[in-house]
Design a protein around this motif. Structure first.
Motif, PDB file in Angstrom:
ATOM      1  N   GLN A 124      -4.902  -1.448   1.683  1.00 45.63           N
ATOM      2  CA  GLN A 124      -4.937  -1.430   0.257  1.00 45.63           C
ATOM      3  C   GLN A 124      -6.199  -0.661  -0.138  1.00 45.63           C
ATOM      4  O   GLN A 124      -6.524  -0.100  -1.030  1.00 45.63           O
ATOM      5  N   ARG A 125      -7.116  -0.786   0.778  1.00 44.23           N
ATOM      6  CA  ARG A 125      -8.588   0.125   0.315  1.00 44.23           C
ATOM      7  C   ARG A 125      -8.185   1.482   0.615  1.00 44.23           C
ATOM      8  O   ARG A 125      -8.663   2.486  -0.527  1.00 44.23           O
ATOM      9  N   VAL A 126      -7.475   2.019   1.470  1.00 47.53           N
ATOM     10  CA  VAL A 126      -6.960   3.552   1.417  1.00 47.53           C
ATOM     11  C   VAL A 126      -5.985   3.734   0.123  1.00 47.53           C
ATOM     12  O   VAL A 126      -6.180   4.929  -0.332  1.00 47.53           O
ATOM     13  N   ALA A 127      -5.131   2.885   0.023  1.00 46.38           N
ATOM     14  CA  ALA A 127      -4.271   3.226  -1.515  1.00 46.38           C
ATOM     15  C   ALA A 127      -5.134   3.422  -2.538  1.00 46.38           C
ATOM     16  O   ALA A 127      -4.835   4.176  -3.395  1.00 46.38           O
ATOM     17  N   ILE A 128      -6.119   2.348  -2.643  1.00 42.11           N
ATOM     18  CA  ILE A 128      -7.049   2.597  -3.923  1.00 42.11           C
ATOM     19  C   ILE A 128      -7.690   3.793  -4.002  1.00 42.11           C
ATOM     20  O   ILE A 128      -7.996   4.475  -4.987  1.00 42.11           O
ATOM     21  N   GLY A 129      -8.281   4.054  -2.727  1.00 40.48           N
ATOM     22  CA  GLY A 129      -8.923   5.433  -2.583  1.00 40.48           C
ATOM     23  C   GLY A 129      -8.225   6.566  -2.953  1.00 40.48           C
ATOM     24  O   GLY A 129      -8.617   7.453  -3.671  1.00 40.48           O
ATOM     25  N   ALA A 145      -1.012   2.994  10.723  1.00 34.67           N
ATOM     26  CA  ALA A 145      -0.215   2.219  11.453  1.00 34.67           C
ATOM     27  C   ALA A 145      -1.150   1.042  12.227  1.00 34.67           C
ATOM     28  O   ALA A 145      -0.848  -0.113  12.371  1.00 34.67           O
ATOM     29  N   ASP A 146      -2.306   1.484  12.440  1.00 37.72           N
ATOM     30  CA  ASP A 146      -3.247   0.645  12.971  1.00 37.72           C
ATOM     31  C   ASP A 146      -4.216  -0.194  12.009  1.00 37.72           C
ATOM     32  O   ASP A 146      -5.022  -0.878  12.324  1.00 37.72           O
ATOM     33  N   LEU A 147      -4.042  -0.077  10.788  1.00 40.11           N
ATOM     34  CA  LEU A 147      -4.733  -0.680   9.757  1.00 40.11           C
ATOM     35  C   LEU A 147      -4.395  -2.234   9.576  1.00 40.11           C
ATOM     36  O   LEU A 147      -3.112  -2.302   9.568  1.00 40.11           O
ATOM     37  N   SER A 148      -5.257  -2.939   9.090  1.00 33.97           N
ATOM     38  CA  SER A 148      -4.829  -4.387   8.591  1.00 33.97           C
ATOM     39  C   SER A 148      -4.441  -4.166   7.254  1.00 33.97           C
ATOM     40  O   SER A 148      -4.491  -3.022   6.503  1.00 33.97           O
ATOM     41  N   GLY A 149      -3.658  -5.198   6.722  1.00 40.01           N
ATOM     42  CA  GLY A 149      -3.399  -5.148   5.246  1.00 40.01           C
ATOM     43  C   GLY A 149      -4.319  -4.959   4.271  1.00 40.01           C
ATOM     44  O   GLY A 149      -4.367  -4.213   3.231  1.00 40.01           O
ATOM     45  N   ASP A 200      -0.902  -3.286  -9.612  1.00 45.67           N
ATOM     46  CA  ASP A 200      -0.047  -4.270  -9.789  1.00 45.67           C
ATOM     47  C   ASP A 200      -0.148  -5.274  -8.657  1.00 45.67           C
ATOM     48  O   ASP A 200       0.575  -5.043  -7.535  1.00 45.67           O
ATOM     49  N   GLU A 201      -0.752  -6.407  -8.846  1.00 44.47           N
ATOM     50  CA  GLU A 201      -1.044  -7.522  -7.886  1.00 44.47           C
ATOM     51  C   GLU A 201      -1.307  -6.942  -6.402  1.00 44.47           C
ATOM     52  O   GLU A 201      -0.692  -7.293  -5.582  1.00 44.47           O
ATOM     53  N   PRO A 202      -2.571  -6.194  -6.316  1.00 37.98           N
ATOM     54  CA  PRO A 202      -3.080  -5.472  -5.212  1.00 37.98           C
ATOM     55  C   PRO A 202      -3.024  -6.505  -3.890  1.00 37.98           C
ATOM     56  O   PRO A 202      -3.250  -6.057  -2.886  1.00 37.98           O
ATOM     57  N   LEU A 203      -3.488  -7.704  -4.332  1.00 41.23           N
ATOM     58  CA  LEU A 203      -4.028  -8.567  -3.283  1.00 41.23           C
ATOM     59  C   LEU A 203      -2.823  -9.669  -2.949  1.00 41.23           C
ATOM     60  O   LEU A 203      -3.065 -10.466  -2.013  1.00 41.23           O
ATOM     61  N   SER A 204      -1.813  -9.617  -3.589  1.00 42.16           N
ATOM     62  CA  SER A 204      -0.495 -10.504  -3.543  1.00 42.16           C
ATOM     63  C   SER A 204       0.000 -10.690  -2.172  1.00 42.16           C
ATOM     64  O   SER A 204       0.529 -11.656  -1.741  1.00 42.16           O
ATOM     65  N   GLY A 205      -0.011  -9.328  -1.346  1.00 43.63           N
ATOM     66  CA  GLY A 205       0.556  -9.579   0.125  1.00 43.63           C
ATOM     67  C   GLY A 205      -0.375  -9.893   1.256  1.00 43.63           C
ATOM     68  O   GLY A 205      -0.007  -9.922   2.373  1.00 43.63           O
ATOM     69  N   LEU A 206      -1.608 -10.079   0.845  1.00 43.86           N
ATOM     70  CA  LEU A 206      -2.677 -10.564   1.867  1.00 43.86           C
ATOM     71  C   LEU A 206      -2.995 -11.765   2.015  1.00 43.86           C
ATOM     72  O   LEU A 206      -2.841 -12.567   1.132  1.00 43.86           O
ATOM     73  N   ALA A 254       0.821  -0.987   0.016  1.00 42.50           N
ATOM     74  CA  ALA A 254      -0.058   0.055   0.060  1.00 42.50           C
ATOM     75  C   ALA A 254       0.817   1.295  -0.182  1.00 42.50           C
ATOM     76  O   ALA A 254       0.374   2.312  -0.632  1.00 42.50           O
ATOM     77  N   SER A 255       2.228   1.321   0.578  1.00 44.60           N
ATOM     78  CA  SER A 255       2.976   2.284   0.758  1.00 44.60           C
ATOM     79  C   SER A 255       2.172   3.903   1.122  1.00 44.60           C
ATOM     80  O   SER A 255       2.484   4.821   0.273  1.00 44.60           O
ATOM     81  N   LEU A 256       1.546   3.647   2.201  1.00 42.75           N
ATOM     82  CA  LEU A 256       0.996   4.826   2.948  1.00 42.75           C
ATOM     83  C   LEU A 256       1.897   5.712   3.366  1.00 42.75           C
ATOM     84  O   LEU A 256       3.091   5.232   3.921  1.00 42.75           O
ATOM     85  N   PHE A 257       1.686   6.977   3.831  1.00 43.53           N
ATOM     86  CA  PHE A 257       2.493   7.809   4.532  1.00 43.53           C
ATOM     87  C   PHE A 257       2.308   7.565   6.109  1.00 43.53           C
ATOM     88  O   PHE A 257       1.142   7.949   6.429  1.00 43.53           O
ATOM     89  N   ALA A 258       3.535   7.256   6.950  1.00 44.02           N
ATOM     90  CA  ALA A 258       2.982   6.747   8.132  1.00 44.02           C
ATOM     91  C   ALA A 258       2.780   8.014   9.011  1.00 44.02           C
ATOM     92  O   ALA A 258       1.896   8.026  10.183  1.00 44.02           O
ATOM     93  N   HIS A 259       3.058   9.221   8.693  1.00 42.15           N
ATOM     94  CA  HIS A 259       2.889  10.290   9.495  1.00 42.15           C
ATOM     95  C   HIS A 259       1.501  11.206   9.135  1.00 42.15           C
ATOM     96  O   HIS A 259       1.051  12.033   9.991  1.00 42.15           O
ATOM     97  N   LEU A 260       0.640  10.442   8.331  1.00 39.47           N
ATOM     98  CA  LEU A 260      -0.603  11.184   7.965  1.00 39.47           C
ATOM     99  C   LEU A 260      -1.795  10.086   8.478  1.00 39.47           C
ATOM    100  O   LEU A 260      -1.633   8.863   8.374  1.00 39.47           O
TER     101      LEU A 260
END
Length: 364
Positions: free
Chosen positions: A135-140, A127-131, A153-159, A81-87
């Motif tokens: 991914q839902r946040v990343a897609i949004g 940091a409190d989110l599940s995998g 790119d294989e968004p479910l492969s790590g789940l 997902a590569s989300l920003f940890a400080h946000l």
């Protein structure tokens, strides 16, 4: 969109020449290491290959023209997902939109929040989110940047399997909710059967075929029919519902099919119907005699082709009577085919167990 790219990447040559519909999900499908991600990155402009790329009426690459990635109107969802940890969740959602030309679209923001079920987690730390939640946040976030094209790119492969099951319903609704094409990389045929309307088959860096999903699944030259869990995916429409026995009635090319009503039941709803080849049996009985069976679904069909599918089995390509464009596969033993003296052109009945049919909203 239209893609014609070639060049050397790693140990093999990329040759990707295909077009994708302007709506719905086009799957880039192939085994791991076949070059799917390399093709996706080249479409995004992250990797430079020779050729041409156009999307949404815009040319992104052609000869001396090369639009850099940040100027291509696309969203990219990576395996992680590569989300920003400080946000917060909301901060991540709006990150790209705030930096886009039009800024944040309030209507689109709410639509994405509703679609991905994010309303109650907007203030949470990522940091409190599940995998699956990440991914839902990343897609949004990708959707809110208002892309002309969404690359996944294989968004479910790590789940894990439970997280995949949780997020797949959101992905099924994605293409229908937002009017944009989606290019979806996966090596999991089950995901593609649920999500895609079109498929580009990648093998050793080359796009071997590009066509409508079921046309590929039933094309004997592509080999899908010889897979252990070969299946077909057909469009159907909900025309009835019985609360007494918990079944929904679908119209499949003018013939009725009954499925478990735990899926979509709204009258008129367009659905995708998955039929596993091993769950189809063939009979020369009359419809009246076949109706005495516990199997509810009996379809009148014609045999189009008979192909080997292993040492003991045959794959029988069938077309619905009166709807020759609707084709599906039955897998039977050679002995059974011999007992019924099955031949191309035969008209007979195909019986399918209700429990083997899975429905999902049509994405395109």
């Amino acid at each position: 969109m239209s893609v014609a790219l070639s060049g050397q990447r790693g140990g093999f040559h990329i040759d990707a020449d295909f077009t994708a519909p302007a709506r719905g999900v086009t799957a880039l499908f192939g085994p791991s290491g076949s070059g799917k991600t390399s093709i996706l990155r080249a479409i995004a402009g992250l990797t430079r290959l020779d050729g041409r790329v156009s999307a949404g009426g815009e040319i992104w690459q052609d000869g001396g023209c090369f639009v850099p990635p940040h100027r291509r109107a696309l969203g990219y969802v990576f395996q992680e997902a590569s989300l920003f940890a400080h946000l917060s969740v909301e901060g991540n959602l709006l990150y790209g939109a705030k930096r886009s030309a039009g800024g944040v679209d309030a209507t689109l923001r709410q639509q994405a929040i509703d679609l991905f079920g994010l309303d109650r987690m907007l203030r949470r730390s990522v940091a409190d989110l599940s995998g699956g939640e990440r991914q839902r946040v990343a897609i949004g976030r990708a959707i809110l940047s208002r892309p002309r094209l969404l690359l996944m790119d294989e968004p479910l492969s790590g789940l894990d399997s439970q997280a995949k099951d949780d997020i797949l319903p959101f992905l099924e609704r994605l293409a229908g909710a937002f009017d944009l094409p989606i290019l979806y990389v996966s090596h999991d045929i089950g995901e593609i059967e649920r999500l895609a309307s079109h498929i580009a088959v990648v093998e050793a860096g080359m796009v071997k075929a590009s066509r409508a999903l079921n046309a590929a699944l039933t094309d004997v030259s592509l080999g899908f029919v010889r897979r252990p869990h070969a299946a077909s995916v057909l469009p159907a429409r909900v025309v009835g519902f019985s609360s007494a026995d918990g079944l929904a009635e679908l119209d499949l090319g003018g013939q009725p099919v009954y499925v478990d009503a735990s899926g979509p039941t709204e009258l008129g709803l367009q659905c995708r119907l998955r039929i596993e080849a091993s769950d189809v049996s063939l009979t020369r009985q009359t419809r009246e005699a076949a109706g005495l069976s516990t199997i509810l679904n009996t379809l009148t069909v014609e045999i189009l082709a008979i192909e080997p599918a292993g040492r003991a089995d045959l794959a029988i390509l069938l077309a619905l009577d009166g709807a020759s464009e609707l084709t599906f596969i039955a897998k039977v033993t050679r002995r059974s085919a011999g007992r019924l003296t099955l031949q191309v052109g035969d008209r007979l009945l195909a019986q399918i167990k209700s429990v083997s049919l899975a429905t999902a909203p049509a994405g395109a």
